[in-house]
Design a protein around this motif. Structure first.
Motif, PDB file in Angstrom:
ATOM      1  N   LEU A  19       0.832  -1.206   0.000  1.00  0.00           N
ATOM      2  CA  LEU A  19       0.000   0.000   0.000  1.00  0.00           C
ATOM      3  C   LEU A  19       0.866   1.255   0.000  1.00  0.00           C
ATOM      4  CD1 LEU A  19      -2.738   1.352   0.080  1.00  0.00           C
ATOM      5  CD2 LEU A  19      -2.786   1.029   2.568  1.00  0.00           C
ATOM      6  N   ALA A  20       1.950   1.231   0.769  1.00  0.00           N
ATOM      7  CA  ALA A  20       2.866   2.380   0.786  1.00  0.00           C
ATOM      8  C   ALA A  20       3.448   2.615  -0.599  1.00  0.00           C
ATOM      9  CB  ALA A  20       3.984   2.144   1.803  1.00  0.00           C
ATOM     10  N   GLY A  21       3.820   1.538  -1.299  1.00  0.00           N
ATOM     11  CA  GLY A  21       4.340   1.683  -2.652  1.00  0.00           C
ATOM     12  C   GLY A  21       3.311   2.257  -3.607  1.00  0.00           C
ATOM     13  N   LEU A  22       2.064   1.826  -3.465  1.00  0.00           N
ATOM     14  CA  LEU A  22       0.999   2.356  -4.331  1.00  0.00           C
ATOM     15  C   LEU A  22       0.753   3.835  -4.049  1.00  0.00           C
ATOM     16  CD1 LEU A  22      -1.528  -0.624  -4.190  1.00  0.00           C
ATOM     17  CD2 LEU A  22       0.046  -0.040  -6.039  1.00  0.00           C
ATOM     18  N   LEU A  23       0.756   4.219  -2.785  1.00  0.00           N
ATOM     19  CA  LEU A  23       0.548   5.632  -2.432  1.00  0.00           C
ATOM     20  C   LEU A  23       1.691   6.493  -2.950  1.00  0.00           C
ATOM     21  CD1 LEU A  23      -0.786   5.237   1.228  1.00  0.00           C
ATOM     22  CD2 LEU A  23      -2.095   5.971  -0.772  1.00  0.00           C
ATOM     23  N   ALA A  24       2.916   5.988  -2.847  1.00  0.00           N
ATOM     24  CA  ALA A  24       4.061   6.733  -3.381  1.00  0.00           C
ATOM     25  C   ALA A  24       3.966   6.850  -4.897  1.00  0.00           C
ATOM     26  CB  ALA A  24       5.364   6.040  -2.982  1.00  0.00           C
ATOM     27  N   SER A  25       3.440   5.821  -5.551  1.00  0.00           N
ATOM     28  CA  SER A  25       3.323   5.836  -7.010  1.00  0.00           C
ATOM     29  C   SER A  25       2.363   6.911  -7.493  1.00  0.00           C
ATOM     30  CB  SER A  25       2.849   4.464  -7.509  1.00  0.00           C
ATOM     31  OG  SER A  25       3.762   3.459  -7.142  1.00  0.00           O
ATOM     32  N   ILE A  26       1.329   7.192  -6.712  1.00  0.00           N
ATOM     33  CA  ILE A  26       0.394   8.249  -7.095  1.00  0.00           C
ATOM     34  C   ILE A  26       1.108   9.596  -7.132  1.00  0.00           C
ATOM     35  CG2 ILE A  26      -1.689   9.502  -6.398  1.00  0.00           C
ATOM     36  CD1 ILE A  26      -2.710   6.862  -5.204  1.00  0.00           C
ATOM     37  N   GLY A  27       1.906   9.875  -6.102  1.00  0.00           N
ATOM     38  CA  GLY A  27       2.674  11.116  -6.081  1.00  0.00           C
ATOM     39  C   GLY A  27       3.656  11.191  -7.237  1.00  0.00           C
ATOM     40  N   CYS A  28       4.338  10.061  -7.511  1.00  0.00           N
ATOM     41  CA  CYS A  28       5.278  10.021  -8.639  1.00  0.00           C
ATOM     42  C   CYS A  28       4.565  10.311  -9.954  1.00  0.00           C
ATOM     43  CB  CYS A  28       5.932   8.645  -8.722  1.00  0.00           C
ATOM     44  SG  CYS A  28       7.051   8.285  -7.372  1.00  0.00           S
ATOM     45  N   GLY A  29       3.383   9.722 -10.111  1.00  0.00           N
ATOM     46  CA  GLY A  29       2.649   9.908 -11.349  1.00  0.00           C
ATOM     47  C   GLY A  29       2.153  11.325 -11.548  1.00  0.00           C
ATOM     48  N   LEU A  30       1.777  11.984 -10.464  1.00  0.00           N
ATOM     49  CA  LEU A  30       1.256  13.342 -10.567  1.00  0.00           C
ATOM     50  C   LEU A  30       2.353  14.375 -10.804  1.00  0.00           C
ATOM     51  CD1 LEU A  30      -1.380  13.288  -7.672  1.00  0.00           C
ATOM     52  CD2 LEU A  30      -1.871  13.426 -10.122  1.00  0.00           C
ATOM     53  N   ILE A  31       3.487  14.228 -10.137  1.00  0.00           N
ATOM     54  CA  ILE A  31       4.513  15.268 -10.152  1.00  0.00           C
ATOM     55  C   ILE A  31       5.700  14.907 -11.033  1.00  0.00           C
ATOM     56  CG2 ILE A  31       6.033  16.668  -8.698  1.00  0.00           C
ATOM     57  CD1 ILE A  31       3.018  17.136  -8.313  1.00  0.00           C
ATOM     58  N   GLY A  32       6.003  13.610 -11.167  1.00  0.00           N
ATOM     59  CA  GLY A  32       7.149  13.198 -11.967  1.00  0.00           C
ATOM     60  C   GLY A  32       7.148  13.748 -13.389  1.00  0.00           C
ATOM     61  N   PRO A  33       6.014  13.720 -14.099  1.00  0.00           N
ATOM     62  CA  PRO A  33       6.020  14.267 -15.465  1.00  0.00           C
ATOM     63  C   PRO A  33       6.438  15.734 -15.536  1.00  0.00           C
ATOM     64  CG  PRO A  33       4.088  12.890 -15.151  1.00  0.00           C
ATOM     65  CD  PRO A  33       4.751  13.011 -13.818  1.00  0.00           C
ATOM     66  N   LEU A 146      -1.755  16.759  -3.229  1.00  0.00           N
ATOM     67  CA  LEU A 146      -1.158  16.869  -4.564  1.00  0.00           C
ATOM     68  C   LEU A 146      -2.223  16.812  -5.651  1.00  0.00           C
ATOM     69  CD1 LEU A 146       1.914  14.481  -4.122  1.00  0.00           C
ATOM     70  CD2 LEU A 146       2.000  16.968  -4.326  1.00  0.00           C
ATOM     71  N   LEU A 147      -3.161  15.880  -5.509  1.00  0.00           N
ATOM     72  CA  LEU A 147      -4.209  15.700  -6.512  1.00  0.00           C
ATOM     73  C   LEU A 147      -5.084  16.945  -6.632  1.00  0.00           C
ATOM     74  CD1 LEU A 147      -5.592  13.778  -8.488  1.00  0.00           C
ATOM     75  CD2 LEU A 147      -6.983  12.933  -6.588  1.00  0.00           C
ATOM     76  N   VAL A 148      -5.455  17.533  -5.498  1.00  0.00           N
ATOM     77  CA  VAL A 148      -6.324  18.710  -5.511  1.00  0.00           C
ATOM     78  C   VAL A 148      -5.620  19.893  -6.176  1.00  0.00           C
ATOM     79  CG1 VAL A 148      -7.429  20.445  -4.046  1.00  0.00           C
ATOM     80  CG2 VAL A 148      -7.709  18.009  -3.529  1.00  0.00           C
ATOM     81  N   VAL A 149      -4.357  20.142  -5.794  1.00  0.00           N
ATOM     82  CA  VAL A 149      -3.640  21.300  -6.342  1.00  0.00           C
ATOM     83  C   VAL A 149      -3.385  21.117  -7.837  1.00  0.00           C
ATOM     84  CG1 VAL A 149      -1.506  22.641  -6.232  1.00  0.00           C
ATOM     85  CG2 VAL A 149      -2.584  21.851  -4.123  1.00  0.00           C
ATOM     86  N   VAL A 150      -2.950  19.918  -8.248  1.00  0.00           N
ATOM     87  CA  VAL A 150      -2.688  19.681  -9.665  1.00  0.00           C
ATOM     88  C   VAL A 150      -3.976  19.794 -10.484  1.00  0.00           C
ATOM     89  CG1 VAL A 150      -1.988  17.922 -11.352  1.00  0.00           C
ATOM     90  CG2 VAL A 150      -0.628  18.296  -9.292  1.00  0.00           C
ATOM     91  N   ALA A 151      -5.089  19.281  -9.964  1.00  0.00           N
ATOM     92  CA  ALA A 151      -6.365  19.373 -10.682  1.00  0.00           C
ATOM     93  C   ALA A 151      -6.805  20.822 -10.848  1.00  0.00           C
ATOM     94  CB  ALA A 151      -7.433  18.574  -9.942  1.00  0.00           C
ATOM     95  N   LEU A 152      -6.629  21.624  -9.813  1.00  0.00           N
ATOM     96  CA  LEU A 152      -7.069  23.022  -9.865  1.00  0.00           C
ATOM     97  C   LEU A 152      -6.192  23.872 -10.783  1.00  0.00           C
ATOM     98  CD1 LEU A 152      -7.970  23.680  -6.106  1.00  0.00           C
ATOM     99  CD2 LEU A 152      -9.560  23.402  -8.026  1.00  0.00           C
ATOM    100  N   LEU A 153      -4.900  23.584 -10.825  1.00  0.00           N
ATOM    101  CA  LEU A 153      -3.962  24.436 -11.561  1.00  0.00           C
ATOM    102  C   LEU A 153      -3.294  23.705 -12.715  1.00  0.00           C
ATOM    103  CD1 LEU A 153      -2.273  26.192  -8.489  1.00  0.00           C
ATOM    104  CD2 LEU A 153      -4.033  27.127  -9.988  1.00  0.00           C
ATOM    105  N   TYR A 154      -3.954  22.694 -13.221  1.00  0.00           N
ATOM    106  CA  TYR A 154      -3.334  21.842 -14.248  1.00  0.00           C
ATOM    107  C   TYR A 154      -2.879  22.648 -15.463  1.00  0.00           C
ATOM    108  CZ  TYR A 154      -2.897  18.166 -17.770  1.00  0.00           C
ATOM    109  OH  TYR A 154      -2.432  17.346 -18.761  1.00  0.00           O
ATOM    110  N   ARG A 155      -3.766  23.445 -16.028  1.00  0.00           N
ATOM    111  CA  ARG A 155      -3.422  24.210 -17.238  1.00  0.00           C
ATOM    112  C   ARG A 155      -2.323  25.230 -16.965  1.00  0.00           C
ATOM    113  NH1 ARG A 155      -6.817  23.346 -21.449  1.00  0.00           N
ATOM    114  NH2 ARG A 155      -8.809  22.302 -21.005  1.00  0.00           N
TER     115      ARG A 155
END
Length: 280
Positions: A19-33, A146-155
């Motif tokens: 579960l810790a690995g999956l939670l870390a993967s979400i952060g990687c996916g959102l910010i890594g790009p 992370l998800l909330v901030v990226v969704a709000l300011l994506y563009r």
């Protein structure tokens, strides 16, 4: 692999590690790009290694090391961002100095902590097998932020990542958005400390996103692919490390590196195959 699956069914600590690995993967996916597209891996590395100073200070004064990591990460992100925005020459040297100073301060605080019992290696290389439930909640909260901030300011982030001058012409507050992006990188670094540690965090932050970028050309596609790749890499690395009793953090990074090389070679071959051939 069968032995690992049986162990996951029987051992709660392995389920928490997955579960810790999956939670870390979400952060990687959102910010890594954004880190890959913006080419700020060196800045992210400076933030990551400066975090040890905050963790050491928190231990010394009796606070939760993750709270110290969070404070140090945000402060380092803002300081490194300020250096990047205001220094037109010598910024690499300044960031490298902050990187080294943060680690040195952390080691000194840890060495002077009364009754010190925490393993420094778990901070540097991670210890995914010992992630407690409360830290899983903490990781989940960081993912949500992370998800909330990226969704709000994506563009806005897209504009800043690809063309700062164009974003400035559109009237966007480029400096503020850039600093906020670095703060999000800082939160992601804290998210991954328990999984792979401070030394290896940049690899997990960038390699899944870099692999995704070899096969897709949109940030959204990179986010989805990097999240899935991160989940596969952390789960696969954990499984590979179980039977031979290897450290999970380095195993995860070696798996990520191997997959990156395979992806790069395959993508290169695919590009050459698609390239138009000159007439004979």
């Amino acid at each position: 692999m069968g032995e690992f699956i049986v162990a996951v069914a029987e051992q709660p600590f392995l389920r928490q590690a997955l579960l810790a690995g999956l939670l870390a993967s979400i952060g990687c996916g959102l910010i890594g790009p954004f880190v890959v597209v913006k080419r700020i891996a060196f800045l992210a590395g400076g933030i990551a290694h400066s975090v040890l100073g905050g963790m050491g200070a928190a231990l010394y004064f009796g606070f939760d090391p993750l709270l110290g990591a969070l404070a140090a990460a945000v402060i380092s992100a803002l300081l490194i961002g300020w250096v990047r925005l205001t220094w037109h020459t010598g910024e690499d040297t300044a960031i490298g100095a902050l990187w080294a100073i943060g680690m040195a301060v952390g080691i000194l605080f840890i060495a002077q902590t009364p009754g010190y019992t925490t393993d420094l290696m778990s901070f540097l290389f991670g210890n995914i097998l010992l992630v407690p439930t409360r830290e899983l909640w903490f990781m989940g909260f960081l993912d949500l932020a992370l998800l909330v901030v990226v969704a709000l300011l994506y563009r806005h982030f897209i504009a800043v990542a690809f063309d700062e001058d164009f974003a400035r012409l559109r009237g966007l507050p480029v400096a503020a958005l850039y600093l906020l992006l670095l703060v999000l990188v800082a939160l992601t670094v804290v998210l991954m400390i328990q999984v792979v540690g401070l030394i290896l965090v940049i690899a997990l932050l960038t390699l899944p996103a870099a692999m995704a970028g070899q096969w897709t050309h949109s940030i959204t596609g990179m986010m989805v692919a990097a999240t899935l790749l991160g989940a596969a890499i952390t789960s696969g690395g954990l499984a590979l490390s179980y039977a031979p009793d290897l450290p999970p953090g380095p195993t995860i990074i070696l798996l990520a590196g191997a997959l990156y090389l395979v992806s790069a070679l395959t993508a290169g071959v695919a590009r050459r195959a698609r390239a138009p051939r000159p007439d004979a």
